[in-house]
Design an enzyme around this catalytic site. Structure first.
Site, PDB file in Angstrom:
ATOM      1  N   HIS A 142       0.815  -1.214   0.000  1.00 23.62           N
ATOM      2  CA  HIS A 142       0.000   0.000   0.000  1.00 23.62           C
ATOM      3  C   HIS A 142       0.852   1.270   0.000  1.00 23.62           C
ATOM      4  O   HIS A 142       0.356   2.360  -0.287  1.00 23.62           O
ATOM      5  CB  HIS A 142      -0.939   0.000   1.209  1.00 23.62           C
ATOM      6  CG  HIS A 142      -2.254   0.671   0.930  1.00 23.62           C
ATOM      7  ND1 HIS A 142      -2.354   1.820   0.171  1.00 23.62           N
ATOM      8  CD2 HIS A 142      -3.515   0.362   1.306  1.00 23.62           C
ATOM      9  CE1 HIS A 142      -3.618   2.188   0.098  1.00 23.62           C
ATOM     10  NE2 HIS A 142      -4.351   1.314   0.764  1.00 23.62           N
ATOM     11  N   ASP A 194      -1.813   2.308  -4.548  1.00 23.72           N
ATOM     12  CA  ASP A 194      -3.093   2.633  -3.915  1.00 23.72           C
ATOM     13  C   ASP A 194      -4.166   1.663  -4.397  1.00 23.72           C
ATOM     14  O   ASP A 194      -4.026   0.999  -5.431  1.00 23.72           O
ATOM     15  CB  ASP A 194      -3.503   4.075  -4.237  1.00 23.72           C
ATOM     16  CG  ASP A 194      -2.565   5.082  -3.586  1.00 23.72           C
ATOM     17  OD1 ASP A 194      -2.002   4.774  -2.529  1.00 23.72           O
ATOM     18  OD2 ASP A 194      -2.381   6.181  -4.157  1.00 23.72           O
TER      19      ASP A 194
END
Length: 542
Positions: free
Chosen positions: A515, A519
């Protein structure tokens, strides 16, 4: 200058300096004047294969003057940093990170020799194994000849010699495991007559002592304890001797004595780790911690007795297993994972594969697998969404222009991930042949570092071989994404009418993302592109 001549005559290779200067493997120049030593720190300059390295002169740690050098010349062993006296290669792969030390003389009168150390083959390698020695003690060795096979975390690599001489002693035999990088594994000499003098040789005690001192020396106690130590005799209430001290004085810091008195700990039962065996605060705390664990240990004694009756076998960790465990643990602890799954219809993909395999068989080529098509689709999706073809660093996100796909391969030795380079630019036939070739090399434990290094994304397929419907894979650092591929299964799909339906094959894939780099929307965009290539495979041929 007489001492300089003595050293030059002491070595066979330095007797004919004029010939040595013309040798293609090394150029050696020495200065032995008071002026040179006084003005420079460099006494040795070695030129090997066009590469120059300057080594600072280290004689008994300091060389304040030539006079000091003259006094100690007969018992000095020069360490020339990471001198290259060998190389590692595996069918074209060469690594020269082999530490070695050349001894010109010693207190025991040993002749000139070289200590060959365990090489470092990667930034993460800390130890290796000796798979097999191809030379025996007493054998003559020449540049380019293979000394032994070194087993690393992911491959078995041949170690070559680059200097002529004789293998005097092997310190680490066949099968030796967990050899630290830099640890001496063999000794070579220049003269055949010197081989017998190393029958009982072991690495220099000074070097071993220095290494042991670094590893085993305890940390110094807090300054305040050292400062307060002389005052211990001035405090009667905490300096009273223990009944079990046998009349011997026990040295401890005031803070340690106070802590021991408050917890009723006899100082005679504690071994001090401070300077000269002094007991410090950390020793008391460690004793208290161990004493607190005794009660639970006794309570679980009956359970241990029951467990001892179990029949089991302890399997030693292999190098690949230890490295895999370390890297995956690091990944789960440091990378914020999240997972995205999607179902893709593979009916058109199966039809295209059947047509391509018919063409391949007619031309005498090898069949194309579903995994080959998945690798191609993943590579093209990475080219379309390059944000997923990146890795995280503390200062920036590195986005790669090359699309190199690692393919997970399970073997009896462990899990390997050979790499298909520039997979987005290769045809399905080329990808299939390369995957089969690398998979076989992985099973034979003969992968070279260039066969598995440099990947930017990983594909792991447990569907075809094992029938796993869906799973989540762990990101392979420093990459930021890995695709877990499940099996294809037939499902009922509703038709346009209320009573209409049809059958279709669907494959579930799960994308694991870092992450910090990818995204959620970017990961979803990549999966959308991948699904488009899988459900319309003709677009991969454009």
């Amino acid at each position: 200058m007489a001492y300089a001549s003595h050293i030059i005559n002491h070595s066979k290779k330095l007797r004919n300096v004029s010939n040595l200067l013309q040798h293609e493997h090394a150029v050696l120049v020495r200065w032995f004047s008071n002026e040179a030593v006084g003005k420079r720190d460099d006494l040795l300059k070695i030129r090997r294969h066009g590469c120059e390295r300057n080594f600072s002169s280290t004689i008994n740690n300091t060389v304040p003057s030539l006079g000091t050098f003259k006094k100690n010349v007969s018992s000095t062993t020069r360490t020339s940093g990471n001198l290259v006296n060998g190389s590692l290669s595996h069918k074209g792969f060469v690594c020269s990170q082999i530490p070695s030390r050349r001894g010109f003389s010693s207190d025991s009168g040993l002749p000139p020799h070289q200590e060959i150390g365990m090489p470092s083959l990667s930034p993460t390698m800390t130890e290796g194994n000796i798979a097999k020695w191809l030379k025996k003690e007493g054998d003559k060795i020449a540049p380019g000849e293979v000394l032994c096979e070194v087993e690393t975390d992911k491959a078995t690599v041949e170690m070559e010699c680059m200097e002529e001489g004789y293998l005097a002693r092997i310190l680490k035999e066949d099968g030796a495991k967990e050899i630290k990088v830099g640890e001496v594994i063999a000794i070579t000499v220049e003269d055949e007559d010197d081989i017998g003098k190393f029958k009982d040789y072991s690495p220099s005690a000074s070097d071993a002592g220095a290494a042991a001192a670094k590893e085993s020396s305890p940390p110094p106690p807090p300054k305040q304890e050292v400062a307060e130590k002389p005052d211990s005799s001035l405090e009667p209430k905490i300096s009273k001797p223990s009944p079990a001290s046998s009349g011997d004085r026990i040295f401890a810091s005031p803070l340690a004595r106070k802590l021991a008195e408050d917890n009723n700990v006899p100082l005679s039962s504690i071994k001090g780790t401070g300077p000269d065996g002094h007991i410090v605060k950390a020793d008391i705390e460690e004793y208290l911690a161990s004493r607190g664990k005794e009660a639970p240990a006794k309570a679980s004694k009956t359970k241990d007795a029951g467990a001892a009756s179990l029949d089991y076998v302890d399997i030693p960790h292999s190098q690949i297993r230890k490295v895999t465990a370390s890297r995956l643990l690091f990944s789960k602890q440091t990378i914020p994972h999240y997972y995205l799954s999607v179902d893709s219809c593979v009916d058109k993909l199966m039809d295209l594969r059947s047509q391509l395999n018919s063409i391949q068989e007619a031309a005498g080529g090898k069949r194309i697998s579903v995994n080959d098509l998945v690798i191609k689709a993943a590579a093209l999706a990475l080219r379309k969404v390059p944000q997923c073809n990146s890795s995280w660093t503390d200062d920036y996100i590195r986005q790669y222009n090359n699309v190199n796909i690692n393919v997970a391969v399970q073997t009896d030795n462990g899990l390997y991930v050979p790499v298909i380079r520039d997979a987005d630019k290769k045809g399905l036939s080329a990808i299939g042949e390369e995957v089969k070739k690398l998979a076989q090399k992985a099973k034979d434990n003969s992968l070279k570092p260039e066969d598995y290094e440099g990947g930017t994304f990983t594909v792991s397929n447990l569907g075809g071989p094992f029938g796993i419907k869906q799973f989540c894979a762990i990101v392979n650092p420093p990459q930021s994404g890995i695709l877990a591929v499940g099996s294809a299964e037939k499902r009922v799909v509703p038709g346009s009418g209320s009573d209409q339906y049809k059958f279709a094959s669907f494959m579930t894939v799960t994308l694991s993302c870092d992450h910090r780099v990818i995204d959620g929307a970017v990961g979803a965009e990549w999966l959308k592109a991948f699904k488009g290539y899988i459900e319309n495979p003709e677009s991969m041929l454009l």
